[in-house]
Write an enzyme that holds these catalytic residues in place. Structure first.
Site, mmCIF file in Angstrom:
data_model
loop_
_atom_site.group_PDB
_atom_site.id
_atom_site.type_symbol
_atom_site.label_atom_id
_atom_site.label_comp_id
_atom_site.label_asym_id
_atom_site.label_seq_id
_atom_site.Cartn_x
_atom_site.Cartn_y
_atom_site.Cartn_z
ATOM 1 N N GLY A 162 27.544 51.502 29.814
ATOM 2 C CA GLY A 162 26.684 52.597 30.241
ATOM 3 C C GLY A 162 25.628 52.256 31.263
ATOM 4 N N ASP A 189 36.168 43.229 49.804
ATOM 5 C CA ASP A 189 36.857 42.485 48.767
ATOM 6 C C ASP A 189 38.250 42.063 49.217
ATOM 7 O OD1 ASP A 189 36.877 41.872 45.700
ATOM 8 O OD2 ASP A 189 38.771 42.925 46.073
ATOM 9 N N GLU A 208 34.994 38.570 51.882
ATOM 10 C CA GLU A 208 35.213 37.669 50.751
ATOM 11 C C GLU A 208 36.401 36.765 51.088
ATOM 12 O OE1 GLU A 208 36.294 37.763 45.986
ATOM 13 O OE2 GLU A 208 37.264 39.096 47.419
ATOM 14 N N ASP A 232 32.679 36.969 39.537
ATOM 15 C CA ASP A 232 34.037 36.435 39.591
ATOM 16 C C ASP A 232 34.135 34.987 39.137
ATOM 17 O OD1 ASP A 232 35.773 38.485 40.410
ATOM 18 O OD2 ASP A 232 35.147 38.308 42.485
#
Length: 616
Positions: free
Chosen positions: A123, A283, A312, A408
């Site tokens: 949330g 990305d 990236e 990541d």
């Protein structure tokens, strides 16, 4: 990019393989490591990528062997020059802060701070971020980087269902606009994550393909191998359409299709024009043609010349960045792996990350760090050509975004085996290096990962909720240190834009860091010194940056060559106790910091200590 969020759906054997890939060990290294198979090595599309050969300079010649980065002073002709001054905070929106007014009605969420799982939502919201900008800005942060906020079925939102819609669970477009406006009102910037290599299965174009099959108007937006397309209940590697990493959740877009290209170009321009974002972190862009990214950058710049694009891309990639390439900046994991190797002492880690390949950190002493980081900096510097704006060729090193962990990877403190002093030294090094620093949410309060030091460090455990609900768990020493290094970088033009040259440290016995030895000689091998400098003093004062990684004793008296000249009184912009200071004496056997007739200064640095000296 997110892989593990789908991995568990493909059988216990695959899940076991992923779990087994995370290994941690303590090893001792007595030799400096090199690019040819040791030291800092980075994940790439073909496995481990490192520098395998030296690059010869064409556009840049070092003044001497010590100088590896040239100064990059302010350039009013360059709209994206602001990026060099950025201090970046990465936010994973579902786990940073809940909406102050509560979650949307009728939704099912895990409690805030519950152990994170691959599929669960807790949330976090955009209004939660806005409500906590005071905390973020207190760290010296002036730029947010948000992982994706688009409509998605995944908590990380790398499975986009619509690139033009902000997920209502995050607050939708109104909350996003409020956040961007609030950042700009504070003088802050916002960079958004764009994942355009693939979509989720819920994307409207892919659902058309699933429903209409061969008759879908969007059939050629994807890469079907046969019909009928089956996207659910199918095993990995048995999917009959092209997917990212053969994961059925992530159908790949066909960038040979002009409709796909135009749609993504429209998406890039839309968020810059309509919401005023300041840049894109892109990305996994390596499988999309470079020519497309050049056009993407041009479209975004047409809406705002100040818009930056950050690729990236792993490894050392000077050909892909700068005006001669197709991105303005890259995520410079090369700095992070080298710096972790230096500050981590005896820690050696190999960790399968969520992107692929390996994120590998190996122990480095000061000569090892210097050798490998020199290769990284010179790869970009030697391919860069000075000129108007960003110049030509590759990006200047001051444009590269330096990081050591993210959503990541395992958290830095996990990789450092919980050594908070090493983390604080790492943060100081990052603040003193060329290129904007990026820290991942929670680093500043000492988050290590949900399972602690002994458990797995990979996701989802590195994506636990920010501990607003557990203030007693905060590492306040690290928190105050993070604020101090943020202030340090903000106050020093040289740390943001100066050149970098190495400074030789010599022990009392006359041994520099290139030889082995014991006692103070060994201490010198754990002492790293560089100077951030300008050729023209009008651009700013130089700064001498000193880092001592040893977990044992102080260095004892060492003599450091500087570029300050003779008889210069120095003060600590960042003091020997790890706090910002204005003193003129180390309080050690070296006494006052004054350069001798040869421009050298005597230093005595505490274990795992750092010091930044500037002219008094």
């Amino acid at each position: 990019t997110d892989m593990s969020a789908t991995a568990t759906a493909f059988g216990s054997a695959f899940a076991s393989t992923v779990a087994a890939a995370t290994t941690r060990s303590l090893r001792r290294s007595s030799t400096a490591a090199g690019w040819g198979g040791r030291g800092c090595r980075l994940p790439g599309e073909g496995g481990i990528i490192g520098l395998t050969k030296k690059r010869t300079s064409t556009a840049y010649r070092a003044v001497d062997e010590q100088t590896v980065v040239s100064p990059s002073p302010r350039d009013p002709t360059c709209a994206s020059d602001w990026w060099k001054d950025a201090v970046i905070y990465q936010i994973f929106p579902d786990r940073f802060a809940p909406d102050p007014s509560g979650p949307p009605a009728g939704v099912q969420l895990d409690p805030w701070g519950a152990p994170p799982t691959i599929r669960s939502f807790q949330g976090g919201s955009l209004r939660g971020i806005t409500a906590n900008l005071d905390h973020v800005q207190s760290l010296g942060i002036n730029c947010l980087y948000l992982t994706p906020v688009f409509l998605s079925t995944a908590n990380h939102r790398y499975h986009p269902s619509d690139f033009m819609v902000v997920d209502p669970l995050l607050g939708g477009e109104p909350a996003f606009r409020e956040l961007v406006d609030a950042c700009h009102a504070r003088g802050m910037r916002l960079v958004l994550d764009g994942v355009f290599n693939h979509t989720g299965r819920g994307h409207w174009a892919f659902t058309s393909l699933l429903d209409a099959q061969e008759q879908s108007p969007y059939r050629d937006w994807y890469l079907p191998k046969s019909f009928p397309i089956v996207a659910y209940g199918v095993e990995r590697h048995q999917v009959n359409y092209e997917c990212w990493w053969d994961l059925p959740d992530l159908p790949k877009l066909n960038f040979d299709n002009p409709g796909v290209q135009e749609h993504i170009l429209d998406v890039g321009a839309h968020w810059v024009k309509e919401f005023g974002i300041d840049g894109w972190r892109l990305d996994y862009p390596g499988e999309i043609p470079p020519a497309f990214w050049k056009e993407f950058r041009a479209r975004c710049r047409a809406e705002s010349p100040e818009c930056v694009t950050v690729g990236e891309l792993f490894g050392v990639r000077p050909q892909d960045v700068g005006e001669g390439g197709h991105f303005d900046s890259l995520m410079n994991y090369a700095f992070g792996t080298c710096a972790l190797g230096f500050t981590g002492g005896d820690v050696e880690l190999r960790q399968d990350d969520a992107i692929g390949g390996e994120y590998e950190v190996k122990a480095l002493d000061a000569p090892g760090f210097r050798k490998e980081y020199t290769e990284v900096c010179r790869a970009y510097q030697s391919a860069h050509a000075a000129g108007i704006g960003l110049g030509g060729g590759s990006a200047h090193p001051s444009m590269l975004m330096n990081l050591f962990d993210s959503h990541d990877t395992a958290r830095a403190l996990w990789m450092l085996q919980g050594d908070a002093a090493a983390l604080r030294l790492l943060l100081l090094m990052q603040a003193c290096a060329p290129g904007p620093p990026m820290i991942y949410q929670g680093t500043e309060v000492g988050q290590v990962g949900q399972l602690g030091i002994e458990g797995s460090g990979r996701d989802p455990h590195n994506r636990q909720a920010f501990p607003w609900h557990e203030p007693e768990t905060w590492d306040h020493t690290t928190f105050e240190h993070t604020r101090a290094v943020g202030a340090l970088r903000a106050d020093s033009e040289a740390l943001r834009r100066g050149g970098l040259r190495w400074c030789t440290a010599t022990s009392a016995s006359g041994t520099d860091g290139d030889d082995s030895g014991a006692g103070s000689e060994a201490a010198v091998r754990s002492l790293l010194v560089w100077e951030r400098f300008f050729d023209d003093a009008a651009h700013g004062a130089s700064a001498l940056c000193v880092f001592h990684s040893s977990r044992g004793a102080r260095t004892g008296p060492v003599t450091v060559d500087t570029g300050f000249g003779a008889g210069v009184v120095l003060r600590a912009a960042f003091g020997p106790t790890g706090k910002a200071a204005n003193g003129d004496s180390a309080g050690t056997t070296c006494g006052a910091w004054v350069t001798d007739s040869s421009g050298r200064v005597c230093l005595d640095i505490e274990a795992q200590g750092g010091l930044v000296l500037v002219p008094a």
